[in-house]
Design an enzyme around this catalytic site. Structure first.
Site, mmCIF file in Angstrom:
data_model
loop_
_atom_site.group_PDB
_atom_site.id
_atom_site.type_symbol
_atom_site.label_atom_id
_atom_site.label_comp_id
_atom_site.label_asym_id
_atom_site.label_seq_id
_atom_site.Cartn_x
_atom_site.Cartn_y
_atom_site.Cartn_z
ATOM 1 N N VAL A 83 2.844 -5.958 3.508
ATOM 2 C CA VAL A 83 4.226 -6.366 3.259
ATOM 3 C C VAL A 83 5.030 -5.313 2.509
ATOM 4 O O VAL A 83 6.241 -5.516 2.268
ATOM 5 C CB VAL A 83 4.287 -7.722 2.524
ATOM 6 C CG1 VAL A 83 3.774 -8.830 3.429
ATOM 7 C CG2 VAL A 83 3.504 -7.682 1.218
ATOM 8 N N GLU A 84 4.392 -4.191 2.130
ATOM 9 C CA GLU A 84 5.120 -3.044 1.590
ATOM 10 C C GLU A 84 4.339 -1.774 1.917
ATOM 11 O O GLU A 84 3.125 -1.718 1.702
ATOM 12 C CB GLU A 84 5.302 -3.135 0.070
ATOM 13 C CG GLU A 84 6.250 -4.214 -0.389
ATOM 14 C CD GLU A 84 6.476 -4.191 -1.900
ATOM 15 O OE1 GLU A 84 6.364 -3.093 -2.499
ATOM 16 O OE2 GLU A 84 6.745 -5.258 -2.463
ATOM 17 N N ASN A 85 5.046 -0.782 2.422
ATOM 18 C CA ASN A 85 4.484 0.539 2.682
ATOM 19 C C ASN A 85 5.646 1.464 2.979
ATOM 20 O O ASN A 85 6.484 1.152 3.820
ATOM 21 C CB ASN A 85 3.512 0.494 3.871
ATOM 22 C CG ASN A 85 2.999 1.868 4.279
ATOM 23 O OD1 ASN A 85 3.182 2.287 5.428
ATOM 24 N ND2 ASN A 85 2.372 2.577 3.366
ATOM 25 N N TYR A 128 0.848 -1.190 0.000
ATOM 26 C CA TYR A 128 0.000 0.000 0.000
ATOM 27 C C TYR A 128 0.884 1.241 0.000
ATOM 28 O O TYR A 128 1.657 1.463 0.926
ATOM 29 C CB TYR A 128 -0.927 0.030 1.221
ATOM 30 C CG TYR A 128 -1.794 1.281 1.236
ATOM 31 C CD1 TYR A 128 -2.999 1.314 0.543
ATOM 32 C CD2 TYR A 128 -1.385 2.432 1.902
ATOM 33 C CE1 TYR A 128 -3.787 2.464 0.521
ATOM 34 C CE2 TYR A 128 -2.154 3.587 1.881
ATOM 35 C CZ TYR A 128 -3.356 3.593 1.191
ATOM 36 O OH TYR A 128 -4.117 4.744 1.161
ATOM 37 N N TYR A 129 0.772 2.002 -1.067
ATOM 38 C CA TYR A 129 1.522 3.251 -1.184
ATOM 39 C C TYR A 129 0.615 4.449 -1.429
ATOM 40 O O TYR A 129 0.849 5.527 -0.890
ATOM 41 C CB TYR A 129 2.521 3.159 -2.348
ATOM 42 C CG TYR A 129 3.598 2.131 -2.176
ATOM 43 C CD1 TYR A 129 4.719 2.393 -1.397
ATOM 44 C CD2 TYR A 129 3.511 0.887 -2.790
ATOM 45 C CE1 TYR A 129 5.732 1.452 -1.237
ATOM 46 C CE2 TYR A 129 4.516 -0.063 -2.639
ATOM 47 C CZ TYR A 129 5.620 0.215 -1.859
ATOM 48 O OH TYR A 129 6.609 -0.725 -1.698
#
Length: 490
Positions: free
Chosen positions: A385-387, A324-325
């Site tokens: 798992v990504e931010n 989530y960006y």
């Protein structure tokens, strides 16, 4: 007075990297050429114009294969994690990481993807990485495919369009499970499965000028990845019944531009085609009905084989992971609104949000909405798992790196994660992107930094490669130590 944490006691705090952006050691120790080795850096291309960075042709592949250097292709040298993994993992442990997410490069184990026996040097390397992670009591989170499939499979089979690649991928995954299955609990089959829609070559190996029907081949490739994901889930559970296989997407949270029914309907379709199609298949185990009309309208006819539907239904993912960006805007009249190329894919600008230097729109509240939206739909554990935020960092004369913008970004997103936990969402972990500065996935530059740890290297690969703790390093250390209770800036 000690603050109480609302995060679960066993919450998995950590950070992430990818082999193709960090390892380096190109052409060494038996590694074959990967799709990531085609990714070039060009300072003349606007850093916000991701479409030009992602445009891969047969000519560009041939040029890259003829060039044995690393300067124009920075993912080939990465940040030399291959030789510095002990130092990097130790720094992550110093922050207090509970989990370290990384990928095992397919082309380092099976250089062309078709070998019958694995490259032992590759297995030895990942054995050593796992040993170092275990040394500090961290959980490894392993991504099996993270934009690094062997290039030979693109040249030989047109990537995932050929069903034979399923068997080759399962062989690779089976090798990982056989060698490391008892040491790794958490796995992810494919990084950002929906990247086949916005970063096609890196995800599926499909090259536009090698196909007569691009959209057909793109979705057939994704279908083959769905089948492969089900098969490796089946195999993991056979080898280690306690193992957890996650599916992953890049989450494109979207809002209607107005309350006009046409805009709301467009928002629903964008959510379905960009997000839910992939998670519906991998979590619910069936192709959703709304895709029948999409395929009909776009001339797509998925080729199924006997047993495919049963495989998808029986071997669904154990948890849902996502990056989530940013968030996006949907409109039935997109030409009436401003556009940005920077939000991972071309999208409409939200006038109510601020943007990063790369034009990525920052929306912390969208993360709370996303967590609730996904948990309501699937009722399975979620894992961010990504931010993170890409920014240009500066090393001061005294060697310090001040990055208040990164702390602010992460702090605001963590606050919304807290709200989602109170809402009742089952969130099991959070790995930022990234734990350490690595080569950018989208633009292959080094200037776009995400890590808590600064790496002394410029866009041309020059520098000492020394690691420097940023201010955010100490802030995240405090966050983890308090289990998310203390988000303050000292």
């Amino acid at each position: 007075m000690k603050q109480e944490s609302i995060f679960p006691e066993n919450f998995l705090w950590g950070g992430a990297i990818a082999a193709c952006q960090a390892e380096g050691a190109y052409g060494q120790y038996g590694r074959g050429m990967a799709v990531s080795d085609i990714s070039f850096y060009d300072s003349q291309i606007d850093r916000q114009d991701l479409a030009k960075h992602r445009n891969v042709t047969t000519q560009k592949i041939e040029e890259a294969m003829a060039d044995s250097g690393t300067t124009r292709y920075p993912k080939r040298h990465g940040i030399d994690f291959y030789h510095r993994y002990k130092e990097d993992i130790a720094l992550c442990a110093e922050m207090g990481f509970k989990v370290f997410r990384f990928s095992m490069a397919w082309s380092r184990i099976f250089p062309t993807g078709e070998e019958l026996t694995p490259n032992q040097e590759g297995l030895d390397f990942y054995d050593a990485v796992l040993t170092e992670i275990e040394k500090y009591g961290m959980e490894p989170l392993v991504t099996i495919s993270h934009f690094e499939m062997p290039l030979a499979l693109v040249n030989q089979y047109k990537g995932w369009t050929d069903r034979k690649v399923i068997d080759l991928f399962v062989r690779f995954a089976d090798c990982l499970f056989t060698n490391f299955g008892q040491r790794v609990t958490y796995w992810i089959s494919f990084n950002e499965m929906n990247a086949g829609r916005f970063s096609t070559f890196k995800s599926t190996g499909v090259v536009a000028d090698k196909t007569d029907n691009y959209i057909q081949d793109c979705y057939q490739a994704v279908h083959h990845q769905f089948i492969a994901a089900a098969l490796v889930t089946k195999r993991l559970h056979e080898i280690n019944p306690a193992g957890k296989m996650g599916c992953m997407i890049a989450r494109f949270t979207t809002y209607a531009a107005t309350c006009k029914p046409e805009d709301v309907l467009q928002m629903m379709h964008d959510d379905q085609y960009d997000n839910f199609f992939y998670t519906d298949v991998m979590i619910r185990g069936t192709y959703p009905g709304y895709m029948n009309r999409f395929f009909k309208d776009n001339g797509v006819s998925i080729i199924w084989e006997e047993g495919d539907k049963a495989l998808l239904k029986e071997y669904t993912a154990d948890y849902l992971a996502f990056s989530y960006y940013v968030s996006n805007v949907s409109s039935a009249q997109p030409n009436e609104l401003d556009v940005t190329d920077a939000n991972l894919k071309k999208s409409l600008k939200n006038p109510y949000l601020e943007s990063s230097a790369w034009g990525w729109q920052i929306d912390p509240k969208g993360l709370r909405y996303t967590l609730n939206n996904l948990y309501d739909r699937y009722q399975v554990p979620l894992f961010i798992v990504e931010n993170g935020i890409g920014a240009e960092d500066t090393v001061e004369a005294d060697g310090s790196v001040h990055d208040p913008y990164r702390i602010d970004y992460l702090q605001r997103h963590l606050e919304q994660m807290k709200e989602a936990l109170v809402d009742g969402v089952d969130l099991i972990g959070y790995t930022t992107w990234s734990s350490i500065d690595i080569v950018s996935s989208g633009t292959s530059e080094m200037s776009k930094r995400y890590g808590f740890i600064y790496v002394d290297q410029d866009d041309d690969g020059n520098g000492t490669l020394n690691r420097i703790r940023k201010d955010s390093f100490y802030w995240y250390q405090q966050v983890i130590k308090s289990n998310g209770a203390d988000l303050s800036v000292s």
